[in-house]
Motif scaffolding. Sequence first.
Motif, PDB file in Angstrom:
ATOM      1  N   CYS A   1      38.334  37.057  41.855  1.00 48.22           N
ATOM      2  CA  CYS A   1      39.395  38.275  41.665  1.00 48.22           C
ATOM      3  C   CYS A   1      38.820  39.234  40.983  1.00 48.22           C
ATOM      4  O   CYS A   1      39.069  40.497  41.468  1.00 48.22           O
ATOM      5  CB  CYS A   1      40.700  37.842  40.926  1.00 48.22           C
ATOM      6  SG  CYS A   1      41.705  36.370  41.589  1.00 48.22           S
ATOM      7  N   LEU A   2      37.672  39.140  39.992  1.00 47.30           N
ATOM      8  CA  LEU A   2      37.107  40.298  39.256  1.00 47.30           C
ATOM      9  C   LEU A   2      36.105  40.997  40.254  1.00 47.30           C
ATOM     10  O   LEU A   2      36.289  42.096  40.366  1.00 47.30           O
ATOM     11  CB  LEU A   2      36.247  39.533  38.017  1.00 47.30           C
ATOM     12  CG  LEU A   2      35.578  40.492  37.103  1.00 47.30           C
ATOM     13  CD1 LEU A   2      35.585  40.039  35.911  1.00 47.30           C
ATOM     14  CD2 LEU A   2      34.152  41.036  37.810  1.00 47.30           C
TER      15      LEU A   2
ATOM     16  N   TRP B   1      45.316  37.272  43.464  1.00 48.62           N
ATOM     17  CA  TRP B   1      45.859  37.587  41.767  1.00 48.62           C
ATOM     18  C   TRP B   1      47.048  36.410  41.583  1.00 48.62           C
ATOM     19  O   TRP B   1      47.197  36.011  40.572  1.00 48.62           O
ATOM     20  CB  TRP B   1      46.229  38.853  41.490  1.00 48.62           C
ATOM     21  CG  TRP B   1      45.019  39.698  41.163  1.00 48.62           C
ATOM     22  CD1 TRP B   1      44.452  40.863  41.931  1.00 48.62           C
ATOM     23  CD2 TRP B   1      44.168  39.616  40.029  1.00 48.62           C
ATOM     24  NE1 TRP B   1      43.474  41.154  41.422  1.00 48.62           N
ATOM     25  CE2 TRP B   1      43.159  40.565  40.210  1.00 48.62           C
ATOM     26  CE3 TRP B   1      43.971  38.695  39.083  1.00 48.62           C
ATOM     27  CZ2 TRP B   1      42.189  40.690  39.070  1.00 48.62           C
ATOM     28  CZ3 TRP B   1      43.174  38.760  37.946  1.00 48.62           C
ATOM     29  CH2 TRP B   1      42.207  39.857  38.275  1.00 48.62           C
ATOM     30  N   MET B   2      47.943  36.373  42.875  1.00 46.46           N
ATOM     31  CA  MET B   2      48.742  35.238  42.410  1.00 46.46           C
ATOM     32  C   MET B   2      48.569  33.996  42.417  1.00 46.46           C
ATOM     33  O   MET B   2      48.870  33.250  41.621  1.00 46.46           O
ATOM     34  CB  MET B   2      49.917  35.249  43.713  1.00 46.46           C
ATOM     35  CG  MET B   2      50.876  36.494  43.522  1.00 46.46           C
ATOM     36  SD  MET B   2      52.168  36.617  45.015  1.00 46.46           S
ATOM     37  CE  MET B   2      53.134  34.993  44.466  1.00 46.46           C
ATOM     38  N   TYR B   3      47.492  33.540  43.074  1.00 45.73           N
ATOM     39  CA  TYR B   3      46.734  32.206  43.007  1.00 45.73           C
ATOM     40  C   TYR B   3      46.314  32.067  41.658  1.00 45.73           C
ATOM     41  O   TYR B   3      46.328  30.792  41.237  1.00 45.73           O
ATOM     42  CB  TYR B   3      45.764  32.205  44.056  1.00 45.73           C
ATOM     43  CG  TYR B   3      45.057  30.560  44.101  1.00 45.73           C
ATOM     44  CD1 TYR B   3      45.916  29.527  44.102  1.00 45.73           C
ATOM     45  CD2 TYR B   3      43.700  30.671  44.366  1.00 45.73           C
ATOM     46  CE1 TYR B   3      44.960  28.385  44.263  1.00 45.73           C
ATOM     47  CE2 TYR B   3      42.942  29.429  44.414  1.00 45.73           C
ATOM     48  CZ  TYR B   3      43.853  28.283  44.031  1.00 45.73           C
ATOM     49  OH  TYR B   3      43.114  27.268  44.250  1.00 45.73           O
ATOM     50  N   TYR B   4      45.570  33.250  41.127  1.00 41.29           N
ATOM     51  CA  TYR B   4      45.131  33.044  39.864  1.00 41.29           C
ATOM     52  C   TYR B   4      45.963  32.912  38.657  1.00 41.29           C
ATOM     53  O   TYR B   4      45.974  32.017  37.868  1.00 41.29           O
ATOM     54  CB  TYR B   4      44.144  34.523  39.714  1.00 41.29           C
ATOM     55  CG  TYR B   4      43.611  34.398  38.107  1.00 41.29           C
ATOM     56  CD1 TYR B   4      42.498  33.635  37.760  1.00 41.29           C
ATOM     57  CD2 TYR B   4      44.318  35.201  37.372  1.00 41.29           C
ATOM     58  CE1 TYR B   4      42.228  33.732  36.560  1.00 41.29           C
ATOM     59  CE2 TYR B   4      43.909  35.479  36.148  1.00 41.29           C
ATOM     60  CZ  TYR B   4      42.704  34.750  35.454  1.00 41.29           C
ATOM     61  OH  TYR B   4      42.153  34.852  34.306  1.00 41.29           O
TER      62      TYR B   4
ATOM     63  N   GLY C   1      45.107  42.874  30.049  1.00 42.33           N
ATOM     64  CA  GLY C   1      43.949  42.011  29.983  1.00 42.33           C
ATOM     65  C   GLY C   1      43.393  42.035  28.868  1.00 42.33           C
ATOM     66  O   GLY C   1      42.902  40.868  28.159  1.00 42.33           O
ATOM     67  N   LEU C   2      43.220  43.061  27.976  1.00 48.42           N
ATOM     68  CA  LEU C   2      42.413  42.942  26.775  1.00 48.42           C
ATOM     69  C   LEU C   2      43.312  41.930  25.604  1.00 48.42           C
ATOM     70  O   LEU C   2      42.491  41.543  24.720  1.00 48.42           O
ATOM     71  CB  LEU C   2      42.179  44.516  26.225  1.00 48.42           C
ATOM     72  CG  LEU C   2      41.010  44.525  25.095  1.00 48.42           C
ATOM     73  CD1 LEU C   2      39.779  44.112  25.334  1.00 48.42           C
ATOM     74  CD2 LEU C   2      41.510  46.228  24.300  1.00 48.42           C
ATOM     75  N   LEU C   3      44.477  42.534  25.724  1.00 48.97           N
ATOM     76  CA  LEU C   3      45.361  41.823  24.447  1.00 48.97           C
ATOM     77  C   LEU C   3      45.452  40.280  24.626  1.00 48.97           C
ATOM     78  O   LEU C   3      45.666  39.569  24.046  1.00 48.97           O
ATOM     79  CB  LEU C   3      46.767  42.412  24.415  1.00 48.97           C
ATOM     80  CG  LEU C   3      46.766  43.842  23.955  1.00 48.97           C
ATOM     81  CD1 LEU C   3      47.938  44.603  24.152  1.00 48.97           C
ATOM     82  CD2 LEU C   3      46.397  43.894  22.481  1.00 48.97           C
TER      83      LEU C   3
ATOM     84  N   ASN D   1      38.861  38.837  33.141  1.00 47.65           N
ATOM     85  CA  ASN D   1      39.228  39.149  34.586  1.00 47.65           C
ATOM     86  C   ASN D   1      40.098  40.228  35.054  1.00 47.65           C
ATOM     87  O   ASN D   1      39.650  40.628  36.052  1.00 47.65           O
ATOM     88  CB  ASN D   1      39.428  37.636  35.160  1.00 47.65           C
ATOM     89  CG  ASN D   1      38.512  36.544  34.879  1.00 47.65           C
ATOM     90  OD1 ASN D   1      37.092  36.901  34.938  1.00 47.65           O
ATOM     91  ND2 ASN D   1      38.842  35.493  34.569  1.00 47.65           N
ATOM     92  N   ILE D   2      40.959  40.231  34.102  1.00 49.56           N
ATOM     93  CA  ILE D   2      41.947  41.227  34.559  1.00 49.56           C
ATOM     94  C   ILE D   2      41.508  42.884  33.822  1.00 49.56           C
ATOM     95  O   ILE D   2      41.727  43.594  34.442  1.00 49.56           O
ATOM     96  CB  ILE D   2      43.303  40.987  33.603  1.00 49.56           C
ATOM     97  CG1 ILE D   2      43.725  39.747  34.377  1.00 49.56           C
ATOM     98  CG2 ILE D   2      44.376  42.077  34.214  1.00 49.56           C
ATOM     99  CD1 ILE D   2      45.237  39.272  33.837  1.00 49.56           C
TER     100      ILE D   2
END
Length: 287
Positions: free
Chosen positions: A136-137, A58-61, A182-184, A189-190
């Motif tokens: 990630c997902l 997630w940090m890389y993303y 993530g939605l907002l 992916n989050i």
Amino acid sequence: MAVFSGDWVLAFGVLGNIISFMVYLAPMPTFYQIYKKKSSEGFQSVPYVVALFSAMLWMYYAFLKSDNTTLLITINSVGCFIETIYIFFYLFYAPKKVQTIKLILLLIVCGFGLIILSNQLLVKASERVHVVGWICLVFSLCVFIAPLGILRQVIRTKSVEYMPFLLSFFLTISAVMWFFYGLLLKDYNIAIPNVLGFSFGVIQMVLYVIYKNGDKSDKKKLPEIPKKIIILEEHKIPKLTEQIIDIVKISALINSEKIPEVSQPINDGIEEAREHQNMPKDIEVKM
């Protein structure tokens, strides 16, 4: 409207950071037990290595995406730090370190290294964030599916010993916060993995409510068992003693040498008859 949405993103992101930080601290009692025992035998290192790998992904993303990802970077950097401490602590007290080291090399060094190299060398710059986002997902979905084994164990044993309520509660709330974050941001992916995380969190809490009294009822029943056994033994001891004595007497009668004692007077009588009748001694009397 954009400012209002930005405020909500910040609010959910900050709450997600706070709750996720509490989730990262949840294993502290486990490591306190390891410290007291001076051994990590009986505990698994897999959850901590997987959590470290997830935080690194997630940090890389977040670094690839770069926009509105500060809160994503902060919590995952804290996660990397805490999980690394857990792993080193586990290894320090582990009697067998080979399996954990192999897992670290396989997942962290080879797995994460391969993702970075392949993404940087084989994927276009404009597509890299999407590729890592999908990775990630998928990985997050696998992490959320992992507790199915614990749920099956709870249902089978009717015990919540290995499923603390607070951890399930904080994981559920954390999933809610990151879902809306993530939605907002329109970052699915989050958002998408946290739908599954919320669902499993609710199921865990429902199972906890159903089976939370299972251990207590078993503990209440356990003390009654020795009492019943003691009462039964007290009644049975005299009868068993009499039976044992009778068996000993019978075996003594069977094994006793009574035949020679009975046959001795008979032999004496035969000798006397021989003397009176002058019978030869080599004549045997058969009975």
